[in-house]
Structure formats: C-alpha cells, structure tokens
Design a protein around this motif. Structure first.
Motif, PDB file in Angstrom:
ATOM      1  N   ASN A 188       0.948  -1.116   0.048  1.00 13.35           N
ATOM      2  CA  ASN A 188      -0.040  -0.203   0.050  1.00 13.35           C
ATOM      3  C   ASN A 188       0.822   1.285  -0.079  1.00 13.35           C
ATOM      4  O   ASN A 188       1.000   1.930   0.965  1.00 13.35           O
ATOM      5  CB  ASN A 188      -1.047  -0.042   1.196  1.00 13.35           C
ATOM      6  CG  ASN A 188      -1.884   1.219   1.119  1.00 13.35           C
ATOM      7  OD1 ASN A 188      -1.994   1.852   0.040  1.00 13.35           O
ATOM      8  ND2 ASN A 188      -2.514   1.537   2.253  1.00 13.35           N
ATOM      9  N   PRO A 189       1.633   1.565  -1.061  1.00 12.76           N
ATOM     10  CA  PRO A 189       2.702   2.595  -1.229  1.00 12.76           C
ATOM     11  C   PRO A 189       1.867   3.936  -0.795  1.00 12.76           C
ATOM     12  O   PRO A 189       0.907   4.392  -1.346  1.00 12.76           O
ATOM     13  CB  PRO A 189       3.192   2.569  -2.519  1.00 12.76           C
ATOM     14  CG  PRO A 189       2.859   1.252  -3.225  1.00 12.76           C
ATOM     15  CD  PRO A 189       1.505   0.909  -2.359  1.00 12.76           C
ATOM     16  N   ILE A 190       2.668   4.687   0.129  1.00 13.62           N
ATOM     17  CA  ILE A 190       2.184   6.085   0.487  1.00 13.62           C
ATOM     18  C   ILE A 190       3.208   7.173   0.117  1.00 13.62           C
ATOM     19  O   ILE A 190       4.377   6.946   0.743  1.00 13.62           O
ATOM     20  CB  ILE A 190       2.061   6.122   2.128  1.00 13.62           C
ATOM     21  CG1 ILE A 190       1.295   4.890   2.520  1.00 13.62           C
ATOM     22  CG2 ILE A 190       1.665   7.393   2.655  1.00 13.62           C
ATOM     23  CD1 ILE A 190      -0.321   4.974   2.392  1.00 13.62           C
ATOM     24  N   ILE A 191       2.529   7.867  -0.760  1.00 10.30           N
ATOM     25  CA  ILE A 191       3.333   9.193  -1.183  1.00 10.30           C
ATOM     26  C   ILE A 191       2.357  10.185  -1.513  1.00 10.30           C
ATOM     27  O   ILE A 191       1.550   9.942  -2.000  1.00 10.30           O
ATOM     28  CB  ILE A 191       4.402   8.617  -2.382  1.00 10.30           C
ATOM     29  CG1 ILE A 191       5.230   9.852  -2.761  1.00 10.30           C
ATOM     30  CG2 ILE A 191       3.406   8.070  -3.482  1.00 10.30           C
ATOM     31  CD1 ILE A 191       6.166   9.602  -4.017  1.00 10.30           C
TER      32      ILE A 191
ATOM     33  N   ILE B 190       8.236  22.130   0.512  1.00 11.67           N
ATOM     34  CA  ILE B 190       9.084  21.474   1.720  1.00 11.67           C
ATOM     35  C   ILE B 190       8.715  19.952   1.255  1.00 11.67           C
ATOM     36  O   ILE B 190       7.667  19.243   1.143  1.00 11.67           O
ATOM     37  CB  ILE B 190       8.380  21.731   3.163  1.00 11.67           C
ATOM     38  CG1 ILE B 190       8.582  23.280   3.324  1.00 11.67           C
ATOM     39  CG2 ILE B 190       9.339  20.888   4.303  1.00 11.67           C
ATOM     40  CD1 ILE B 190       7.886  23.989   4.203  1.00 11.67           C
ATOM     41  N   ILE B 191       9.999  19.141   1.311  1.00  9.47           N
ATOM     42  CA  ILE B 191       9.754  17.447   1.264  1.00  9.47           C
ATOM     43  C   ILE B 191      10.051  16.935   2.666  1.00  9.47           C
ATOM     44  O   ILE B 191      11.054  17.293   3.206  1.00  9.47           O
ATOM     45  CB  ILE B 191      10.916  17.203   0.275  1.00  9.47           C
ATOM     46  CG1 ILE B 191      10.712  18.072  -0.891  1.00  9.47           C
ATOM     47  CG2 ILE B 191      10.354  15.580  -0.203  1.00  9.47           C
ATOM     48  CD1 ILE B 191       9.419  18.239  -1.687  1.00  9.47           C
ATOM     49  N   LEU B 192       8.984  16.121   3.219  1.00  7.50           N
ATOM     50  CA  LEU B 192       9.302  15.376   4.242  1.00  7.50           C
ATOM     51  C   LEU B 192       9.917  13.889   3.753  1.00  7.50           C
ATOM     52  O   LEU B 192       9.042  13.092   3.258  1.00  7.50           O
ATOM     53  CB  LEU B 192       7.871  15.238   5.106  1.00  7.50           C
ATOM     54  CG  LEU B 192       7.347  16.583   5.466  1.00  7.50           C
ATOM     55  CD1 LEU B 192       5.895  16.427   6.039  1.00  7.50           C
ATOM     56  CD2 LEU B 192       8.199  17.417   6.410  1.00  7.50           C
TER      57      LEU B 192
ATOM     58  N   LEU C  42       7.593  11.820   1.028  1.00  8.14           N
ATOM     59  CA  LEU C  42       8.614  11.053   0.272  1.00  8.14           C
ATOM     60  C   LEU C  42       9.006   9.925   1.394  1.00  8.14           C
ATOM     61  O   LEU C  42      10.427  10.348   1.784  1.00  8.14           O
ATOM     62  CB  LEU C  42       9.598  11.676  -0.503  1.00  8.14           C
ATOM     63  CG  LEU C  42      10.501  11.096  -1.357  1.00  8.14           C
ATOM     64  CD1 LEU C  42       9.579  10.316  -2.491  1.00  8.14           C
ATOM     65  CD2 LEU C  42      11.454  12.089  -1.921  1.00  8.14           C
ATOM     66  N   PRO C  43       8.575   8.907   1.580  1.00  5.43           N
ATOM     67  CA  PRO C  43       9.167   7.926   2.618  1.00  5.43           C
ATOM     68  C   PRO C  43      10.401   7.211   2.148  1.00  5.43           C
ATOM     69  O   PRO C  43      10.616   7.053   0.857  1.00  5.43           O
ATOM     70  CB  PRO C  43       8.042   6.752   3.039  1.00  5.43           C
ATOM     71  CG  PRO C  43       7.072   7.450   2.289  1.00  5.43           C
ATOM     72  CD  PRO C  43       7.315   8.622   1.168  1.00  5.43           C
ATOM     73  N   MET C  44      11.340   6.713   2.762  1.00  2.04           N
ATOM     74  CA  MET C  44      12.337   5.678   2.493  1.00  2.04           C
ATOM     75  C   MET C  44      11.904   4.428   2.142  1.00  2.04           C
ATOM     76  O   MET C  44      12.652   3.935   1.016  1.00  2.04           O
ATOM     77  CB  MET C  44      13.397   5.658   3.498  1.00  2.04           C
ATOM     78  CG  MET C  44      14.126   6.813   4.016  1.00  2.04           C
ATOM     79  SD  MET C  44      15.000   7.592   2.781  1.00  2.04           S
ATOM     80  CE  MET C  44      16.232   6.260   2.518  1.00  2.04           C
ATOM     81  N   GLY C  45      10.978   4.128   2.493  1.00  4.51           N
ATOM     82  CA  GLY C  45      10.155   2.807   1.975  1.00  4.51           C
ATOM     83  C   GLY C  45       8.589   3.239   2.221  1.00  4.51           C
ATOM     84  O   GLY C  45       8.024   3.975   2.901  1.00  4.51           O
ATOM     85  N   PHE C  46       8.117   2.774   1.108  1.00  2.00           N
ATOM     86  CA  PHE C  46       6.552   3.453   0.773  1.00  2.00           C
ATOM     87  C   PHE C  46       5.572   2.739   1.369  1.00  2.00           C
ATOM     88  O   PHE C  46       4.366   3.005   1.518  1.00  2.00           O
ATOM     89  CB  PHE C  46       6.327   3.301  -0.710  1.00  2.00           C
ATOM     90  CG  PHE C  46       7.170   4.532  -1.482  1.00  2.00           C
ATOM     91  CD1 PHE C  46       6.709   6.028  -1.323  1.00  2.00           C
ATOM     92  CD2 PHE C  46       8.363   4.291  -1.907  1.00  2.00           C
ATOM     93  CE1 PHE C  46       7.647   6.816  -1.797  1.00  2.00           C
ATOM     94  CE2 PHE C  46       9.121   5.065  -2.695  1.00  2.00           C
ATOM     95  CZ  PHE C  46       8.687   6.488  -2.630  1.00  2.00           C
ATOM     96  N   CYS C  47       5.717   1.396   1.857  1.00  5.07           N
ATOM     97  CA  CYS C  47       4.932   0.493   2.598  1.00  5.07           C
ATOM     98  C   CYS C  47       5.271   0.226   3.945  1.00  5.07           C
ATOM     99  O   CYS C  47       6.336   0.245   4.458  1.00  5.07           O
ATOM    100  CB  CYS C  47       4.660  -0.867   1.729  1.00  5.07           C
ATOM    101  SG  CYS C  47       4.255  -0.474   0.064  1.00  5.07           S
ATOM    102  N   TYR C  48       4.243  -0.274   4.668  1.00  8.54           N
ATOM    103  CA  TYR C  48       4.525  -0.669   6.072  1.00  8.54           C
ATOM    104  C   TYR C  48       5.222  -2.144   6.161  1.00  8.54           C
ATOM    105  O   TYR C  48       4.873  -3.198   5.611  1.00  8.54           O
ATOM    106  CB  TYR C  48       3.252  -1.110   6.738  1.00  8.54           C
ATOM    107  CG  TYR C  48       3.353  -1.650   8.206  1.00  8.54           C
ATOM    108  CD1 TYR C  48       3.837  -1.190   8.919  1.00  8.54           C
ATOM    109  CD2 TYR C  48       2.503  -2.970   8.276  1.00  8.54           C
ATOM    110  CE1 TYR C  48       4.072  -1.581  10.274  1.00  8.54           C
ATOM    111  CE2 TYR C  48       2.695  -3.557   9.398  1.00  8.54           C
ATOM    112  CZ  TYR C  48       3.420  -2.862  10.655  1.00  8.54           C
ATOM    113  OH  TYR C  48       3.360  -3.541  11.875  1.00  8.54           O
ATOM    114  N   PRO C  49       6.553  -1.988   6.574  1.00 12.66           N
ATOM    115  CA  PRO C  49       7.384  -3.169   6.616  1.00 12.66           C
ATOM    116  C   PRO C  49       7.319  -4.292   7.455  1.00 12.66           C
ATOM    117  O   PRO C  49       7.768  -5.223   7.543  1.00 12.66           O
ATOM    118  CB  PRO C  49       8.773  -2.470   6.920  1.00 12.66           C
ATOM    119  CG  PRO C  49       8.463  -1.270   7.753  1.00 12.66           C
ATOM    120  CD  PRO C  49       7.161  -0.788   7.539  1.00 12.66           C
TER     121      PRO C  49
END
Length: 187
Positions: free
Chosen positions: A23-26, A34-36, A80-87
């Motif tokens: 479930n990629p979150i971006i 501003i980029i988080l 912009l996460p380092m990993g887009f899905c819950y690991p």
C-alpha cells in the motif's frame, strides 16, 4: 507527476516481504515547497492510506508549527518515505523501511519537484541515506551544516520519547528555528 505517483502507488516489487501487502504511501505536487523524507508508514497509516495520520504525525505537525490543512496541502508539503509500504514489526517498533524504494523511486520524484525550498530528513534512515552514516543526534544538533538543502530531525514516534527526554535542547532550541524557517517558506 501524476503518472509517476500512480506508478509508485501501484508498485508491487517487494510484495512477498510485506506482512500486510503493498500500500505505497506518497504525496507530492510539482510545486511542493517542503519535502518530508521519512522512514516508512506505520500500521495505522497503512490501514488509513493517509500519511502521518497517527500519533507520530500529530507530533510532527506540532514540531512544524502547522495545522492539518496546511500539512496536507501538497503544494506545501510532499511526503517521500524511504520505504513506501508498512514493513512490519520488529522487536522495538516497526521494522526498517524496505531498501528497494528509495534507490528506485526517489530520483524520478526529484526530477518532478520544481519548487523545493527545504528537505526535512525525519529519522536516522533518511538522514543516513542523504547525509551519510553517522549519529542522528549529532546531525540534528549540527543541522546548520546541512542548510539550506536539508534539515535532519529525529522521528516523532512516541517510541522516541526517551530520546526527546535525554535531549531537551531539540524541542527548546531547534524546533523554534525550524518553525520559523517553515513559516518563511510557506508565507
């Protein structure tokens, strides 16, 4: 940008490694200011599909000095996460973000972001990826050496309350400066 975001949200590259499935979150817009750059979505965010819609997000918005409307305006903040899905879970908190995401997707996203004024690196995974290895506490304390492009902060997770208790200077001295910088950018 819309096509790229759709492609990322449909990514299934590491599906077999994700306990709850992909479930990629971006969130981003070409004119995000501003980029988080964060770790990876937690279970609550995975289930809701809304980035930072949890206790960590509440603390992050407090640190940034913004309300939810300002925070969720993609023209203000991209997520912009380092990993887009819950690991999944680890012994203490969530597992590390999947290593496939950032090398695969960050560069294509950067090519679409035209108005970036600041990149906030949230937690050690983001700070180490963009600033190189080293202790997060030192990077947070010495944030000025990474300006004007980056601003490292610890992860706002409730799990990090002990770090905040041991480092009161962060919320007393650094947060007011960060809030001022954000207000300058958003005004």
């Amino acid at each position: 940008m819309k096509e790229l975001l759709a492609e990322i949200r449909n990514c299934r590259l590491c599906e077999q490694h994700l306990p709850l499935g992909p479930n990629p979150i971006i969130e981003a817009a070409e004119n995000s200011k501003i980029i988080l750059i964060s770790q990876a979505p937690g279970k609550v965010v995975h289930e809701s599909g809304i980035a930072w819609k949890d206790q960590s997000g509440k603390k992050l918005r407090e640190w940034l000095g913004v309300d939810e409307d300002t925070f969720y305006n993609k023209n203000n903040f991209a997520i912009l996460p380092m990993g887009f899905c819950y690991p999944g879970k680890a012994k203490t908190g969530d597992a590390p973000p999947r290593k496939e995401c950032a090398p695969l997707w960050h560069e294509p996203v950067w090519k679409h972001l035209e108005e970036v004024k600041l990149k906030i690196l949230i937690g050690a995974y983001a700070a180490n990826y963009y600033l190189g290895p080293g202790k997060l506490t030192e990077k947070v304390r010495d944030f000025e050496q990474f300006q004007p492009e980056f601003w490292p902060v610890p992860h706002p997770s409730p799990v990090n309350r002990f770090w905040r208790a041991k480092n009161p200077w962060f919320e007393q001295e650094i947060i007011p400066k960060l809030q001022l910088k954000i207000q300058e950018i958003l005004c």
